[in-house]
Structures are given as structure tokens and as C-alpha cells.
Design a protein around this motif. Structure first.
Motif, PDB file in Angstrom:
ATOM      1  N   ALA A  34      25.372  45.357  48.010  1.00  0.00           N
ATOM      2  CA  ALA A  34      24.268  46.095  48.828  1.00  0.00           C
ATOM      3  C   ALA A  34      22.951  46.259  47.947  1.00  0.00           C
ATOM      4  N   GLU A  35      23.072  46.455  46.659  1.00  0.00           N
ATOM      5  CA  GLU A  35      21.865  46.756  45.527  1.00  0.00           C
ATOM      6  C   GLU A  35      21.534  45.087  45.014  1.00  0.00           C
ATOM      7  N   PHE A  36      22.249  44.387  44.793  1.00  0.00           N
ATOM      8  CA  PHE A  36      22.163  43.110  44.393  1.00  0.00           C
ATOM      9  C   PHE A  36      22.803  41.947  45.193  1.00  0.00           C
ATOM     10  N   PRO A  37      22.259  41.593  46.266  1.00  0.00           N
ATOM     11  CA  PRO A  37      22.931  40.719  47.184  1.00  0.00           C
ATOM     12  C   PRO A  37      23.150  39.318  46.365  1.00  0.00           C
ATOM     13  N   SER A  38      22.216  38.747  45.474  1.00  0.00           N
ATOM     14  CA  SER A  38      22.298  37.496  45.063  1.00  0.00           C
ATOM     15  C   SER A  38      23.357  37.241  43.767  1.00  0.00           C
ATOM     16  N   LEU A  39      23.793  38.392  43.051  1.00  0.00           N
ATOM     17  CA  LEU A  39      24.512  38.546  42.120  1.00  0.00           C
ATOM     18  C   LEU A  39      25.978  38.295  42.399  1.00  0.00           C
ATOM     19  N   PRO A  40      26.401  37.086  41.810  1.00  0.00           N
ATOM     20  CA  PRO A  40      27.894  36.795  42.116  1.00  0.00           C
ATOM     21  C   PRO A  40      28.882  37.543  41.456  1.00  0.00           C
ATOM     22  N   VAL A  41      30.011  37.939  42.185  1.00  0.00           N
ATOM     23  CA  VAL A  41      30.799  38.837  41.558  1.00  0.00           C
ATOM     24  C   VAL A  41      32.290  38.135  41.772  1.00  0.00           C
ATOM     25  N   LEU A  42      32.925  37.934  40.743  1.00  0.00           N
ATOM     26  CA  LEU A  42      34.220  37.357  40.573  1.00  0.00           C
ATOM     27  C   LEU A  42      35.228  38.416  40.394  1.00  0.00           C
ATOM     28  N   VAL A  43      36.029  38.872  41.349  1.00  0.00           N
ATOM     29  CA  VAL A  43      37.018  39.845  41.419  1.00  0.00           C
ATOM     30  C   VAL A  43      38.503  39.437  40.557  1.00  0.00           C
ATOM     31  N   LEU A  44      38.545  40.094  39.681  1.00  0.00           N
ATOM     32  CA  LEU A  44      39.934  39.865  38.919  1.00  0.00           C
ATOM     33  C   LEU A  44      41.021  40.947  39.121  1.00  0.00           C
ATOM     34  N   SER A  45      42.176  40.663  39.625  1.00  0.00           N
ATOM     35  CA  SER A  45      43.245  41.646  39.966  1.00  0.00           C
ATOM     36  C   SER A  45      44.472  41.155  39.710  1.00  0.00           C
ATOM     37  N   MET A  46      45.427  42.406  39.426  1.00  0.00           N
ATOM     38  CA  MET A  46      46.753  42.176  39.113  1.00  0.00           C
ATOM     39  C   MET A  46      47.466  41.681  40.491  1.00  0.00           C
ATOM     40  N   TYR A  47      46.879  42.171  41.801  1.00  0.00           N
ATOM     41  CA  TYR A  47      47.471  42.016  43.022  1.00  0.00           C
ATOM     42  C   TYR A  47      47.241  40.575  43.566  1.00  0.00           C
ATOM     43  N   GLY A  48      48.280  40.161  44.173  1.00  0.00           N
ATOM     44  CA  GLY A  48      48.156  38.654  44.669  1.00  0.00           C
ATOM     45  C   GLY A  48      47.291  38.503  45.745  1.00  0.00           C
ATOM     46  N   GLU A  49      46.771  37.095  45.741  1.00  0.00           N
ATOM     47  CA  GLU A  49      45.669  36.781  46.565  1.00  0.00           C
ATOM     48  C   GLU A  49      46.011  37.050  48.160  1.00  0.00           C
ATOM     49  N   GLU A  50      47.294  37.230  48.418  1.00  0.00           N
ATOM     50  CA  GLU A  50      47.723  37.202  49.858  1.00  0.00           C
ATOM     51  C   GLU A  50      47.262  38.826  50.387  1.00  0.00           C
ATOM     52  N   GLN A  51      47.074  39.869  49.304  1.00  0.00           N
ATOM     53  CA  GLN A  51      47.006  41.059  49.615  1.00  0.00           C
ATOM     54  C   GLN A  51      45.584  41.611  49.774  1.00  0.00           C
ATOM     55  N   TYR A  52      44.790  41.012  48.854  1.00  0.00           N
ATOM     56  CA  TYR A  52      43.323  41.514  48.482  1.00  0.00           C
ATOM     57  C   TYR A  52      42.375  40.269  48.708  1.00  0.00           C
ATOM     58  N   GLY A  53      42.790  38.997  48.786  1.00  0.00           N
ATOM     59  CA  GLY A  53      41.843  37.788  48.598  1.00  0.00           C
ATOM     60  C   GLY A  53      40.868  37.917  49.792  1.00  0.00           C
ATOM     61  N   LEU A  54      41.425  37.674  50.989  1.00  0.00           N
ATOM     62  CA  LEU A  54      40.362  37.728  52.207  1.00  0.00           C
ATOM     63  C   LEU A  54      39.497  39.049  52.249  1.00  0.00           C
ATOM     64  N   ARG A  55      40.205  40.247  51.977  1.00  0.00           N
ATOM     65  CA  ARG A  55      39.348  41.531  51.869  1.00  0.00           C
ATOM     66  C   ARG A  55      38.136  41.324  51.017  1.00  0.00           C
ATOM     67  N   VAL A  56      38.078  41.057  49.796  1.00  0.00           N
ATOM     68  CA  VAL A  56      37.059  40.881  48.885  1.00  0.00           C
ATOM     69  C   VAL A  56      36.206  39.914  49.167  1.00  0.00           C
ATOM     70  N   LEU A  57      36.779  38.568  49.814  1.00  0.00           N
ATOM     71  CA  LEU A  57      35.551  37.736  50.107  1.00  0.00           C
ATOM     72  C   LEU A  57      34.736  38.140  51.367  1.00  0.00           C
ATOM     73  N   ARG A  58      35.571  38.945  52.183  1.00  0.00           N
ATOM     74  CA  ARG A  58      34.777  39.368  53.263  1.00  0.00           C
ATOM     75  C   ARG A  58      33.590  40.583  52.714  1.00  0.00           C
ATOM     76  N   ALA A  59      34.081  41.125  51.737  1.00  0.00           N
ATOM     77  CA  ALA A  59      33.125  42.189  51.216  1.00  0.00           C
ATOM     78  C   ALA A  59      32.141  41.476  50.292  1.00  0.00           C
ATOM     79  N   GLY A  60      32.008  40.296  50.111  1.00  0.00           N
ATOM     80  CA  GLY A  60      30.865  39.705  49.342  1.00  0.00           C
ATOM     81  C   GLY A  60      31.052  39.235  48.179  1.00  0.00           C
TER      82      GLY A  60
END
Length: 210
Positions: free
Chosen positions: A71-97
Motif C-alpha cells: 500500500a505504501e510502496f507499491p513498486s517495492l518487490p517483496v519475496l515472501v519466505l515461509s516455513m509453510y508449504g506453497e499450497e497453503q499460502y502461495g496463492l494468498r501472498v501472490l494475490r496480496a502483491g
């Protein structure tokens, strides 16, 4: 030189990420954070080219932090790193930007590759996640129940499944008890369940909690 902010509340993990990145010639960690507040404070004070963001932060969920960053820095790339599998959170974080999603079990080489990809304006998902996303598009009518929840409902559902009370969740998320109760009612209705115990069983079966 690509300037990177590494955000993870575990000191050992954070130092490991910094070490991996420091071994490259073109990437440099210029900021470290252990909380969502520190992430936002740092990004507001100094420039970064990529944020490597843990999904679990102690003061606020990584998903909410991601949304604030975008919201504050729309052009700043964010790479999410997680212990959770891609099938659980991958789509959600991509949809969130998010520009990419990577699990912590991936190799150091893949982490560096992902950072370079998102720093260059691309998006990064593993080959396995790309296949999963394609399968998801093809089998949309058969989405799991939790995929129908909003991000906040999903967050409340996980906390309920972990055994947190409505009052505890209200304190954690800075919401009123009435609001959390409303979210709980929506979650139970959408998932066709009647109790927190059913939510806990479902969450365990789908590896949404540990």
C-alpha cells in the motif's frame, strides 16, 4: 548492487540468510528486521530494492505486513519466505502483491535466484508451485474449504484452530471481541462446521497449523 532488507524474527535464520546473500557479488543486505514494526520503520527511512519477508512475525502477520508494504510502496518487490508449504499460502501472498514465494527448505542457490528475479521486475514461484497454480485454475470448483475465506477470516480460523480464545485473538489482532466473534461465525458458516474442534481437525489435516 541490489539492496536487500531481510525480515525474520529468528536470529539464527536471519543470520543464515544474510550469510547466503553476502556470498554473492551483486546482492547486499543493507537492513535487518525481527518484527513488522521494524520492517516498516526501515523501509520508510531508507531505500531497498527487495524485501525478503518471513510470513510469521511476532507483532503482526507477514500477510498483513505485506499488504501494508504494497500500500505504501507499491513498486517495492517483496519475496515472501515461509516455513509453510506453497499450497497453503502461495496463492494468498501472490494475490496480496508479493513478487514471489519461497519455502525455507529451498536451497541457497534458489533463494539467490529468486531475489535476482524479483529485483529485476519478475515474479518467482518454484516449478512445483507453478504446476499447483495451473492445477488450481483447472480445478477451481474443487477448491479446499479454506480457500473460500478472506485473508482475515483465514487468519482467525488458524488462530482458533491453534486453540486461541476469541478474547486472545481480539488482543492479538487489535480487534474487538465482537468483531472476532463475527469472523468466527463467518468461518464456521463458510466451512460448514460447528465448533473450534472441527476447525482444528481440518487445519491439522491440511497442514495449516503444526
Amino acid at each position: 548492487m541490489t539492496r536487500i532488507l531481510v525480515a525474520d524474527d529468528h536470529t539464527v535464520v536471519r543470520r543464515g540468510l544474510v550469510q547466503i546473500i553476502s556470498e554473492t557479488m551483486d546482492l547486499k543486505v543493507t537492513g535487518e528486521a525481527a518484527t513488522a514494526r521494524e520492517v516498516l520503520d526501515l523501509v520508510r527511512r531508507q531505500p531497498f530494492d527487495v524485501v525478503v519477508l518471513d510470513l510469521n512475525l511476532p507483532d503482526q502477520s507477514g500477510l498483513d505486513t505485506l499488504k501494508q508494504l504494497k500500500a505504501e510502496f507499491p513498486s517495492l518487490p517483496v519475496l515472501v519466505l515461509s516455513m509453510y508449504g506453497e499450497e497453503q499460502y502461495g496463492l494468498r501472498v501472490l494475490r496480496a502483491g508479493a513478487a514471489g514465494y519461497l519455502t525455507k527448505e529451498k536451497t541457497a542457490e534458489e533463494l539467490v535466484q529468486a531475489i535476482r528475479k524479483v529485483a529485476g521486475g519478475g515474479r518467482y514461484v518454484s516449478a512445483a508451485m507453478a504446476d499447483s497454480l495451473l492445477d488450481l485454475l483447472e480445478t477451481d470448483p474443487d477448491l479446499p474449504l479454506h480457500a473460500t475465506l478472506s485473508d482475515r477470516e483465514f487468519q482467525v480460523m488458524r488462530l482458533l484452530a491453534e486453540g486461541k480464545s476469541v478474547t486472545e485473538i481480539a488482543d492479538m489482532l487489535s480487534l474487538s471481541v465482537k468483531t472476532v466473534s463475527t469472523y468466527r461465525a463467518r468461518v464456521l458458516e463458510k466451512m460448514n462446521m460447528k465448533s473450534n474442534a472441527e476447525l482444528a481437525r481440518y487445519a491439522l489435516e491440511h497442514a495449516l497449523i503444526h
